[in-house]
Design an enzyme around this catalytic site. Sequence first.
Site, PDB file in Angstrom:
ATOM      1  N   ASP A   1       1.062  -1.180   0.249  1.00 23.20           N
ATOM      2  CA  ASP A   1       0.292   0.209  -0.195  1.00 23.20           C
ATOM      3  C   ASP A   1       1.067   1.191   0.001  1.00 23.20           C
ATOM      4  O   ASP A   1       1.614   1.462   1.070  1.00 23.20           O
ATOM      5  CB  ASP A   1      -0.568  -0.083   1.102  1.00 23.20           C
TER       6      ASP A   1
ATOM      7  N   GLU B   1       1.443  -0.041  -4.982  1.00 23.93           N
ATOM      8  CA  GLU B   1       0.832   0.505  -5.699  1.00 23.93           C
ATOM      9  C   GLU B   1       1.745   1.599  -4.728  1.00 23.93           C
ATOM     10  O   GLU B   1       2.327   2.935  -4.560  1.00 23.93           O
ATOM     11  CB  GLU B   1      -0.795   0.958  -3.870  1.00 23.93           C
TER      12      GLU B   1
END
Length: 714
Positions: free
Chosen positions: A356, A392
Amino acid sequence: MKPQGTIIASGNAPHGAITSGRPYPLGATWDGEGVNFAVFSQHATKMTLCLFSPDGRWEAEWIDLPERDGHIWHGYVPGLLPGQAYGYRAHGPYRPDEGHRFNPHKLLLDPYAKRIIGTVEWDDALFGYDVTSKHADLTFDTRDSSNFMPRAVVTDPSFSWGPDRAPNHALSDTIIYEAHVRGLTMGRRDIPHRGTFAGLASDPILDHLSRLGVTAIELLPVHAFLDEKFLLDRGLKNYWGYMTLGFFAPEPRYMTTGQLSDFQAMVQRFHGAGIEVILDVVYNHTCEGNQMGPTLSFRGLDNASYYRLAESPRYYINDTGTGNTLNLDHPFVMRLVLDSLRYWVEQMHVDGFRFDLATTLGRTVRGFDRNHPFLQAIRQDPVLSRVKLIAEPWDVGPGGYQLGAFPPPFLEWNDKFRDQVRRYWRKDPDMTRKLAMRLSGSALKFDHDGRPATSSVNFLTAHDGFTLMDLVSYSGKRNLANGEENRDGHSENHSDNLGIDGQTDDPSVLARRAQRRRNLLTTLMLAQGTPMILGGDELGNSQDGNNNAYCQDNATGWVDWDNADPDFLRFCRDIVAFRKRHPILRQRRFLHSRSRTIDGQVDLFWRRADGDLMTEVDWNNQNQRLIAAEMRVAAGTPDYIARSSREDAIFAVFNAGEEQLVFLPPVPLDRVWVLQVNTAQPGEPPTRIHRALRVEADSVVVLALESTPIPYRS
């Protein structure tokens, strides 16, 4: 409030007297005879180990760790067993203006805790400062937080894995399915232990995923996480889990027995079904927030080391948008993350990670650096370098958008694929060239440094945003249930309600929506790269227009199995199977529409409806609505060598305009184009096509070059 119970001197305790122990490994390690405790703090002056009663309710004993090696405090307690609940109290300066927030009145979780029991119960005592003071975090609060804190538990992570073997699917064969442990299972009444790891690994779920054809399940965060107070005050919860409390401990709410074996058994069953397990991990920040947040673990153990602090160290650098940012420039913070990753691979047998806000993990004081020591450490690590690594590639800090900038072997979520494929089918102008770029693996972003075409994780939808059904049903987000007056979530979704906003019974609108979904999914499965499907999209799942269901642990966020669309599910299975049958669609090497160095042949042709090659005029035509791709096997690959004698090809037509007659590329006399996919007529049998075919409006057709004779249709 003082801790409950009697503080027993270690010499009088029912276990043996504490000894110096070892500074490694970090955490609480049971060796069969006792437990070694080791915890990092560079700036603490004393570290107190707190041992709890057998029921974990009260502190039975405080023991100062007797030794310090460098910045690691440690001690060994003979006689302790797995199941012992514990925590820490760290002593040191409370000087927020200098970045230090030690407060021994606050019970702290071990960052290396492998198991956590209990939850954070919000109370003012959790904060290191007096929340009622006008001077806020500069004050010092003496209330004890123990009654409101979860406990770490000494754990034996051993598990009888038996013949468990990682599937180790090649990236070229990988199809990822993003899912939520609770979200995928709560709507299934036919499975036991809904909402847990056991429910996720139940026979009905495994059967569904196997029949769909996915090779990996990517789970939203399963590390122990926090329900923020502002959500609980609204009657909501942190559903997605992007507020990590512990990087080693599975989230207790997903467990049935409370033991690590709950997670391990789930992985074992997925592996038995040939499906890999990838974890969405959040190492960019913690749940402690900014300077006004609670003191739960990292802040109280060593705030100045664990977090990136601003020029005025009272405040935090907030490149994550969550209040704080972990300081991976510090060697012990980097060690924490690397130890955590290795633990999940070695002890829990996971097959990869999706990071993330991964840009944050590569930040230095000068900004993002693709050669950041953390990224280099993963690449050279003998354990981590062999699992799947997905970034990401953005955060909210300066220069945070870094699509294509990560080093191999990282894959990256490709939001340009998501947005531009959506816009092509929405009939936005000037999208044909961009669609071609996405179909060919976004080579301008990824074809460098030896990276393969599989580096691009192509997706249409993900947990963050509209579901596929909502993408074709709503013109804008409907997030009022989140309690933020519809201000949260993406405002530009490139969605299209196809005539009526929201749910409808209009058969013509429903038919158009179904075809749009087929077009989108077919585009995903025909593109070079690594495809990812959002769990529930194959069923026609809707969130009623909510594109930010992070706090909706209810029917809004859960997959709706009762109203599944069987026709679309059948189509999804078929188009996934089609991709698997055709290696041309799964090549590691980029297709570049130019002559190959080995044989002088071209591996990709872009054609118009009349069969001629696209010209610069065509590419620059903002109203071009049709493009056809003729794909062949890239030279020098095993597939090319095996097939070079017959040079198989795929011809795909993407028509976002009106119905058109499309002429097919010429083929040798012993070969024939066979129509195998038609999103306007799903399920029709393969049909031999001679020279041209009529492609219906707003549809995709796919033909394969074959030698097998089948019934002819002009």
